[in-house]
Design an enzyme around this catalytic site. Sequence first.
Site, PDB file in Angstrom:
ATOM      1  N   LYS A 277      -4.566   6.017   8.865  1.00  0.00           N
ATOM      2  CA  LYS A 277      -5.727   6.337   8.038  1.00  0.00           C
ATOM      3  C   LYS A 277      -6.831   6.909   8.912  1.00  0.00           C
ATOM      4  O   LYS A 277      -7.198   6.322   9.931  1.00  0.00           O
ATOM      5  CB  LYS A 277      -6.225   5.085   7.313  1.00  0.00           C
ATOM      6  CG  LYS A 277      -7.389   5.340   6.360  1.00  0.00           C
ATOM      7  CD  LYS A 277      -7.747   4.066   5.622  1.00  0.00           C
ATOM      8  CE  LYS A 277      -8.894   4.303   4.643  1.00  0.00           C
ATOM      9  NZ  LYS A 277      -9.255   3.071   3.910  1.00  0.00           N
TER      10      LYS A 277
ATOM     11  N   SER B 148     -12.640  -4.249   2.419  1.00  0.00           N
ATOM     12  CA  SER B 148     -12.812  -3.415   3.604  1.00  0.00           C
ATOM     13  C   SER B 148     -14.299  -3.303   3.902  1.00  0.00           C
ATOM     14  O   SER B 148     -15.075  -2.845   3.054  1.00  0.00           O
ATOM     15  CB  SER B 148     -12.227  -2.017   3.369  1.00  0.00           C
ATOM     16  OG  SER B 148     -10.827  -2.070   3.256  1.00  0.00           O
TER      17      SER B 148
ATOM     18  N   ARG C 257       0.856  -1.176   0.000  1.00  0.00           N
ATOM     19  CA  ARG C 257       0.000   0.000   0.000  1.00  0.00           C
ATOM     20  C   ARG C 257       0.898   1.234   0.000  1.00  0.00           C
ATOM     21  O   ARG C 257       1.728   1.408   0.884  1.00  0.00           O
ATOM     22  CB  ARG C 257      -0.896   0.008   1.242  1.00  0.00           C
ATOM     23  CG  ARG C 257      -1.812   1.222   1.388  1.00  0.00           C
ATOM     24  CD  ARG C 257      -2.565   1.112   2.717  1.00  0.00           C
ATOM     25  NE  ARG C 257      -3.533   2.178   2.905  1.00  0.00           N
ATOM     26  CZ  ARG C 257      -3.260   3.352   3.485  1.00  0.00           C
ATOM     27  NH1 ARG C 257      -2.023   3.606   3.905  1.00  0.00           N
ATOM     28  NH2 ARG C 257      -4.196   4.263   3.642  1.00  0.00           N
TER      29      ARG C 257
END
Length: 210
Positions: free
Chosen positions: A140, A110, A41
Amino acid sequence: MNAASPPRGVYLITPDEADGARLLARVAPLLDQGVTWLQYRNKRADTAQRLAQATALQALCAQAGVPLIVNDDVDLALAVGAAGVHLGEDDGDLAAARAALGADALIGASCYADLALARAAVAAGASYVAFGAFFPSLSKATTARATPALLAAAADLGVPRVAIGGLTPDNCGPAIAAGADLLAVISGVCSAPDPFAALRAYRACFPELR
């Protein structure tokens, strides 16, 4: 994947790292220390950087026997031969990802704090579901707050359950007890003063990995 014996342990997610050599230097030693899955990521890299980094990580993961999962990018996962892809709610169609990557690919979804979303994801072909955030996260910003009860309620989905968001070796016990098969971690390992010790501490939270 055999739902009766799901993977267990640490699902390590790479930090945003512009320097490809430094990223590899940070991640490579951890792959042999008990990482179960690795997710690539990098929200800050451009297309060329992402391809170069993911290609290098895939080579390392193949050598270490650790599946590499690419965040949000089916095409990149295909290009580097990754084990699969992880998709957020707005990151693409799960059924299309399954069609593109094949029956054996690891495709994650998710699901935030939404059990209905998780059920829909599994119906569309998700290999695993991720719930979070359980605690405020450094990596995040999110308003969704998942609970151990949500993990327990998702037991009948028949796929591994991932817990993510602010989890530490000190606070992850209830999530594991409620059914989390994997703990998704970025800064808890990668930004720790001693990443190896941090990884061992997370693994020790799973009774069978001690």
